[in-house]
Design a protein around this motif. Structure first.
Motif, short mmCIF file in Angstrom:
data_model
loop_
_atom_site.label_atom_id
_atom_site.label_comp_id
_atom_site.label_asym_id
_atom_site.label_seq_id
_atom_site.Cartn_x
_atom_site.Cartn_y
_atom_site.Cartn_z
N PHE A 71 0.04 1.29 20.23
CA PHE A 71 -0.64 2.12 19.23
C PHE A 71 -2.13 1.80 19.21
N GLU A 72 -2.90 2.79 18.74
CA GLU A 72 -4.34 2.62 18.63
C GLU A 72 -4.78 2.82 17.19
N HIS A 73 -5.81 2.11 16.80
CA HIS A 73 -6.38 2.19 15.46
C HIS A 73 -7.41 3.32 15.44
N LEU A 74 -7.20 4.33 14.60
CA LEU A 74 -8.06 5.50 14.56
C LEU A 74 -9.09 5.45 13.44
N GLN A 75 -8.71 4.89 12.28
CA GLN A 75 -9.57 5.02 11.11
C GLN A 75 -9.18 3.98 10.08
N SER A 76 -10.18 3.48 9.34
CA SER A 76 -9.94 2.64 8.16
C SER A 76 -10.66 3.26 6.98
N VAL A 77 -9.95 3.43 5.87
CA VAL A 77 -10.53 4.02 4.66
C VAL A 77 -10.52 2.94 3.58
N ASP A 78 -11.70 2.56 3.10
CA ASP A 78 -11.81 1.56 2.04
C ASP A 78 -11.44 2.18 0.70
N MET A 79 -10.74 1.40 -0.11
CA MET A 79 -10.31 1.85 -1.43
C MET A 79 -9.80 0.64 -2.21
N PRO A 80 -9.44 0.82 -3.49
CA PRO A 80 -8.78 -0.28 -4.19
C PRO A 80 -7.48 -0.68 -3.48
N ALA A 81 -7.00 -1.87 -3.78
CA ALA A 81 -5.81 -2.40 -3.11
C ALA A 81 -4.64 -1.42 -3.20
N ILE A 82 -3.86 -1.37 -2.13
CA ILE A 82 -2.75 -0.42 -1.99
C ILE A 82 -1.43 -1.13 -2.28
N LEU A 83 -0.62 -0.53 -3.13
CA LEU A 83 0.71 -1.05 -3.43
C LEU A 83 1.81 -0.30 -2.68
N ASP A 84 1.61 1.01 -2.48
CA ASP A 84 2.63 1.83 -1.83
C ASP A 84 1.99 3.09 -1.30
N MET A 85 2.62 3.67 -0.28
CA MET A 85 2.15 4.93 0.31
C MET A 85 3.37 5.72 0.73
N LYS A 86 3.28 7.04 0.66
CA LYS A 86 4.34 7.90 1.16
C LYS A 86 3.74 9.20 1.68
N TRP A 87 4.27 9.69 2.81
CA TRP A 87 3.92 11.01 3.32
C TRP A 87 4.81 12.05 2.68
N SER A 88 4.26 13.20 2.38
CA SER A 88 5.05 14.34 1.95
C SER A 88 5.85 14.86 3.14
N HIS A 89 7.04 15.39 2.85
CA HIS A 89 7.89 15.99 3.90
C HIS A 89 7.74 17.50 3.95
N SER A 90 6.84 18.06 3.18
CA SER A 90 6.65 19.51 3.18
C SER A 90 6.03 19.96 4.49
N SER A 91 6.33 21.19 4.88
CA SER A 91 5.82 21.73 6.15
C SER A 91 4.44 22.33 5.92
N THR A 92 3.42 21.58 6.26
CA THR A 92 2.04 22.06 6.14
C THR A 92 1.30 21.73 7.43
N PRO A 93 0.28 22.51 7.79
CA PRO A 93 -0.47 22.22 9.02
C PRO A 93 -1.12 20.84 9.00
N SER A 94 -1.52 20.38 7.81
CA SER A 94 -2.16 19.08 7.66
C SER A 94 -1.28 18.21 6.77
N PRO A 95 -0.56 17.26 7.33
CA PRO A 95 0.35 16.42 6.53
C PRO A 95 -0.37 15.76 5.36
N LEU A 96 0.37 15.57 4.28
CA LEU A 96 -0.17 15.09 3.02
C LEU A 96 0.33 13.67 2.75
N LEU A 97 -0.60 12.78 2.44
CA LEU A 97 -0.30 11.38 2.15
C LEU A 97 -0.70 11.06 0.72
N ALA A 98 0.18 10.37 -0.03
CA ALA A 98 -0.14 9.90 -1.37
C ALA A 98 -0.14 8.37 -1.36
N ILE A 99 -1.08 7.79 -2.10
CA ILE A 99 -1.27 6.34 -2.13
C ILE A 99 -1.29 5.87 -3.58
N ALA A 100 -0.55 4.81 -3.88
CA ALA A 100 -0.56 4.18 -5.20
C ALA A 100 -1.49 2.98 -5.13
#
Length: 379
Positions: free
Chosen positions: A84-113
């Motif tokens: 695997f290759e590292h594409l991007q790092s996004v700085d933000m407050p500390a992350i506890l959990d993340m989940k991708w939406s399973h909906s069918s969209t051209p651009s997948p949706l990610l939510a972060i807690a």
């Protein structure tokens, strides 16, 4: 026989890593994200007055220590070989959990807690006119006070057509965020646990939510009620806090529940006080993930076992949901078939690749905390 999985690639995440999620959207299976969490101590100095003895130095300077939680969301692109290759790092407050939406969209949706009470929403853009795939933030929802921590989240569209988010908060509350006028907004918010609710997850219905917490309790909630009391609460099955919950994506009534007590239990939700099968995984079951395959591996469960690495449990669950009228205690078998022990620290994040299997194995990614390490392997 337990097979020891072999490391395919490792990556230093720099900050302690606690969450891994593969994208489930067809055409984007190669992408996955890794989240990190760092507690930083920041010391400031101020002049003291009067008889302030606490934290006072000889030259009259008072030092205060503030805690700041910082993190990154790292976007990776994997190949079926495990590279695997590292594409991007996004700085933000500390992350506890993340989940991708399973909906069918051209651009997948990610939510972060995150650690300041916010739910962050991102689109994955890998269009041909983009030089490199990247995550683009489109909303930060301040779901609770910034002094609270969003501990976990889940999308309802993993099992239904609704795209709602449920989240658990460090103050013992749960909340539901719905799309309203093109953005997500909190529509339900209720007290659920007396101690930290480590996990919240959707049931097969968009009206049913499951939660677990440090009160050693697993609860079920019906959003069609006033949420003053749960549908059920199981306090007797666990000897430690409830840390992870995931409904089986292909067997409607089955659910996996992990706990600090080092056991993972499978329940039929119609009898939530009698585990069908219980497996000792050697460490706290921080994350449980059913294999996304519709093949014979659909009852395999990936577990992040905190102090004892990562494991795959193979279950033999009797009957299909449509043919089960009742499930007596112990109606099921389980065995640990794969272990992965290459991580040198707390095993927190793990997920399956959603693409094709290779020779009966599925690509997995995992991450560990204090050694800030991300790895891929097959199991």
């Amino acid at each position: 026989m337990v097979v020891s999985a072999q490391r395919l690639k490792s990556f230093d995440t720099n900050l302690p890593a606690d969450s891994v999620e593969f994208c489930p959207s067809p055409g984007h299976w190669e992408y996955f994200v890794c989240g990190t969490y760092q507690l930083q101590q920041e010391t400031t100095t101020t002049e003291t007055t009067g008889e302030q003895e606490a934290e006072r130095t000889d030259n009259g300077v008072k030092r205060r220590t503030a805690q700041t939680r910082v993190g990154q969301c790292m976007l990776m692109r994997a190949s079926p070989s495990g590279e695997f290759e590292h594409l991007q790092s996004v700085d933000m407050p500390a992350i506890l959990d993340m989940k991708w939406s399973h909906s069918s969209t051209p651009s997948p949706l990610l939510a972060i807690a995150d650690a300041v009470g916010a739910l962050r929403f991102y689109n994955l853009n890998d269009a041909a006119n983009e030089s490199r795939a990247a995550l683009h933030e489109f909303q930060v929802l301040q779901a609770t006070e910034s002094s609270n921590i969003c501990l976990s989240l889940d999308w309802s569209d993993r099992l239904t057509s609704n795209s709602k988010v449920v989240a658990s908060i460090s103050n013992g509350r749960l909340l539901v965020a719905d799309p309203v006028n093109g953005e997500y907004a909190v529509t339900r918010d209720w007290h659920a646990h007396d101690y930290e609710p480590w996990i919240a997850a959707w049931g097969w219905s968009p009206d049913i939510v499951h939660s677990g917490g440090d009160d050693l309790c697993w609860k079920g909630w019906d959003l069609r009620t006033d949420l003053a009391t749960p549908m059920f609460q199981n306090k007797r099955s666990f000897e430690g806090g409830v840390t992870s919950i995931q409904c089986h994506p292909q067997r409607e009534h089955y659910i996996a529940v992990g706990s600090y007590d080092s056991h993972v239990r499978i329940f039929d939700v119609r009898q939530p006080f009698k585990p069908m099968v219980t497996t000792n995984v050697g460490g706290g079951g921080w994350r449980v993930k059913w294999n996304p395959s519709s093949s014979t591996r659909k009852d395999d469960l990936l577990v992040a076992c905190m102090h004892d690495g990562f494991k795959i449990i193979r279950h033999s669950l009797n009957g299909e949901p449509s043919s089960i009228s009742s499930t007596p205690d112990g109606d099921g078998e389980a065995s640990i078939v794969v272990k992965f022990d290459d991580h040198a620290s707390l095993a927190y994040g793990a997920d399956w690749y959603h693409g094709e299997e290779q020779e009966g194995t599925t690509l997995a990614a995992s991450c560990s905390f204090y050694d800030h390490c991300l790895m891929t392997w097959r199991g």
